[in-house]
Design an enzyme around this catalytic site. Structure first.
Site, short mmCIF file in Angstrom:
data_model
loop_
_atom_site.label_atom_id
_atom_site.label_comp_id
_atom_site.label_asym_id
_atom_site.label_seq_id
_atom_site.Cartn_x
_atom_site.Cartn_y
_atom_site.Cartn_z
N THR A 1 -28.15 -26.92 89.43
CA THR A 1 -27.91 -25.57 89.97
C THR A 1 -28.10 -25.65 91.49
OG1 THR A 1 -30.12 -24.58 90.20
CG2 THR A 1 -29.27 -24.77 87.95
N TYR B 1 -43.65 -23.58 97.02
CA TYR B 1 -43.01 -23.58 95.70
C TYR B 1 -43.92 -24.29 94.68
CZ TYR B 1 -39.33 -24.27 92.19
OH TYR B 1 -38.58 -24.27 91.03
N ASN C 1 -37.92 -16.26 83.93
CA ASN C 1 -37.19 -17.36 84.57
C ASN C 1 -36.88 -17.06 86.03
OD1 ASN C 1 -34.79 -19.51 84.55
ND2 ASN C 1 -33.90 -17.53 85.09
N LYS D 1 -45.60 -22.51 91.36
CA LYS D 1 -45.25 -22.91 90.00
C LYS D 1 -46.46 -23.50 89.26
CE LYS D 1 -40.84 -21.82 89.76
NZ LYS D 1 -40.32 -20.86 88.78
N1 LIG Z 1 -32.68 -25.85 89.39
C1 LIG Z 1 -33.75 -26.63 89.42
O1 LIG Z 1 -33.69 -27.80 89.80
C2 LIG Z 1 -35.08 -26.08 88.94
C3 LIG Z 1 -36.13 -27.00 88.71
C4 LIG Z 1 -37.37 -26.51 88.28
C5 LIG Z 1 -37.55 -25.15 88.06
N2 LIG Z 1 -36.50 -24.30 88.29
C6 LIG Z 1 -36.76 -22.87 88.06
O2 LIG Z 1 -35.82 -22.38 87.11
C7 LIG Z 1 -35.62 -20.98 87.33
C8 LIG Z 1 -34.13 -20.70 87.39
O3 LIG Z 1 -33.57 -21.37 88.51
P1 LIG Z 1 -32.03 -21.75 88.67
O4 LIG Z 1 -31.96 -23.16 89.09
O5 LIG Z 1 -31.28 -21.29 87.47
O6 LIG Z 1 -31.63 -20.92 89.97
P2 LIG Z 1 -31.06 -19.44 90.15
O7 LIG Z 1 -31.23 -19.10 91.58
O8 LIG Z 1 -29.70 -19.35 89.57
O9 LIG Z 1 -32.03 -18.58 89.23
C9 LIG Z 1 -33.02 -17.74 89.69
C10 LIG Z 1 -32.71 -16.32 89.23
O10 LIG Z 1 -33.82 -15.49 89.55
C11 LIG Z 1 -33.32 -14.29 90.14
N3 LIG Z 1 -34.35 -13.74 91.01
C12 LIG Z 1 -34.89 -14.30 92.13
N4 LIG Z 1 -35.79 -13.46 92.66
C13 LIG Z 1 -35.85 -12.37 91.86
C14 LIG Z 1 -36.59 -11.16 91.89
N5 LIG Z 1 -37.47 -10.90 92.86
N6 LIG Z 1 -36.39 -10.26 90.89
C15 LIG Z 1 -35.50 -10.51 89.90
N7 LIG Z 1 -34.75 -11.62 89.83
C16 LIG Z 1 -34.93 -12.54 90.80
C17 LIG Z 1 -32.07 -14.74 90.90
O11 LIG Z 1 -31.22 -13.64 91.19
C18 LIG Z 1 -31.47 -15.74 89.92
O12 LIG Z 1 -30.66 -15.09 88.97
C19 LIG Z 1 -36.38 -20.64 88.61
O13 LIG Z 1 -37.63 -20.06 88.27
C20 LIG Z 1 -36.57 -21.98 89.27
O14 LIG Z 1 -37.68 -22.01 90.12
C21 LIG Z 1 -35.28 -24.72 88.71
#
Ligand SMILES: NC(=O)c1ccc[n+]([C@@H]2O[C@H](COP(=O)([O-])OP(=O)(O)OC[C@H]3O[C@@H](n4cnc5c(N)ncnc54)[C@H](O)[C@@H]3O)[C@@H](O)[C@H]2O)c1
Length: 254
Positions: free
Chosen positions: A194, A159, A92, A163
């Site tokens: 988020t 991005y 994730n 993905k």
């Molecule tokens: N929030 C949205 O609208 C959304 C939509 C589609 C996809 N996503 C995807 O869902 C996932 C979670 O996103 P979120 O919204 O919870 O945001 P978030 O920033 O809270 O979660 C991302 C997590 O990944 C960790 N991270 C980032 N780079 C890292 C690395 N190099 N090594 C280890 N950990 C790392 C961060 O510390 C964080 O805990 C992500 O992959 C994001 O792309 C989010």
């Protein structure tokens, strides 16, 4: 009473915040021992305190950067050794990175997004598949995004590319691994509540208004709504689902 994931070990990268934490919470509540893997040990430990109150499995935190081959390999091996195997892995961790027209994007900014989202997922899967092969079974769920499904005017080419690559890589890895007893799928969330769903300078009202007009269901997803889809793919209830990218986006790509 036995719960669905009792006796299972689940590893979640980026598990200390938002969607990752919602996934970890559901898995812990349903009986799994959970390992939160991420860069920020303090954040992971804080998240673990709350998780320990919700489930009866073990909660482990391991600091690792998913872009670092040896760190993620050590993290996966440590989880498997300390928790007695690896049944479920949720990749994730991800970043949005630079937003802007592709023509103006700095190559290093583009590379950083690919490095975290695509290469990070690749490296995580390598170690996880190796650990799961030793046991002869396992389930992996990768987090892609609905932005990778087709072209959008969002100025997020890096991005989107990163993905879309996760989605395609998921299908290929799934075909390579299913005969080893390892089932691999992805979830593609849409805009979720988020910090990642905010554009630069946007407040919650502006974000909600933009989403209300762009997303058929009229609102952002709750993190728990994404987590439910991930947890279903991680469970035996989806036992015939292989190499699928489950879009959970309120109808945006419909
Ligand atoms: N929030 C949205 O609208 C959304 C939509 C589609 C996809 N996503 C995807 O869902 C996932 C979670 O996103 P979120 O919204 O919870 O945001 P978030 O920033 O809270 O979660 C991302 C997590 O990944 C960790 N991270 C980032 N780079 C890292 C690395 N190099 N090594 C280890 N950990 C790392 C961060 O510390 C964080 O805990 C992500 O992959 C994001 O792309 C989010």
């Amino acid at each position: 009473m036995s719960k669905e994931f009792s006796g299972k070990v689940a590893l979640i990268t980026g598990g200390g915040s938002n969607i990752g934490l919602a996934i970890a919470t559901l898995l812990a509540e349903r009986g799994a021992s959970v390992a939160l893997v991420g860069r920020n040990k303090e954040q992971l430990d804080q998240a673990a305190v709350n998780l320990r109150d919700r489930g009866n499995g073990i909660v482990l935190t391991v600091a690792a950067d998913v872009t670092d081959e040896s760190e993620i390999e050590r993290a996966v091996d440590r989880v498997a050794a300390e928790l007695g195997g690896l049944d479920i892995a949720v990749n994730n961790a991800g970043i949005v990175g630079a937003i802007g027209p592709l023509v103006d994007m700095k190559p290093d900014d583009f590379r950083k997004v690919l490095e975290t989202n695509t290469v990070g997922t690749f490296l995580s899967m390598q170690s996880e598949i190796r650990a799961m092969k030793r046991a002869g079974s396992g389930v992996i769920v990768n987090t892609a995004s609905n932005i990778g499904v087709h072209g959008r005017r969002l100025n997020m080419a890096a991005y989107a590319a990163s993905k879309a690559a996760v989605s395609v890589m998921t299908r290929n890895a799934a075909l390579e691994s299913i005969n080893a007893g390892i089932r691999i799928n992805a979830v593609s969330p849409g805009a979720t509540d988020t910090p990642l769903s905010f554009r630069p300078g946007e407040d919650a009202a502006a974000r909600d208004a933009r989403v209300a007009s762009a997303v058929p269901i009229g609102r952002v997803a709750k993190t728990s709504e994404i987590a439910e889809a991930v947890v279903w793919l991680a469970s035996d209830r989806s036992s015939y689902v292989v190499g699928h990218d489950l879009v959970v986006d309120g109808g945006t790509t419909a």
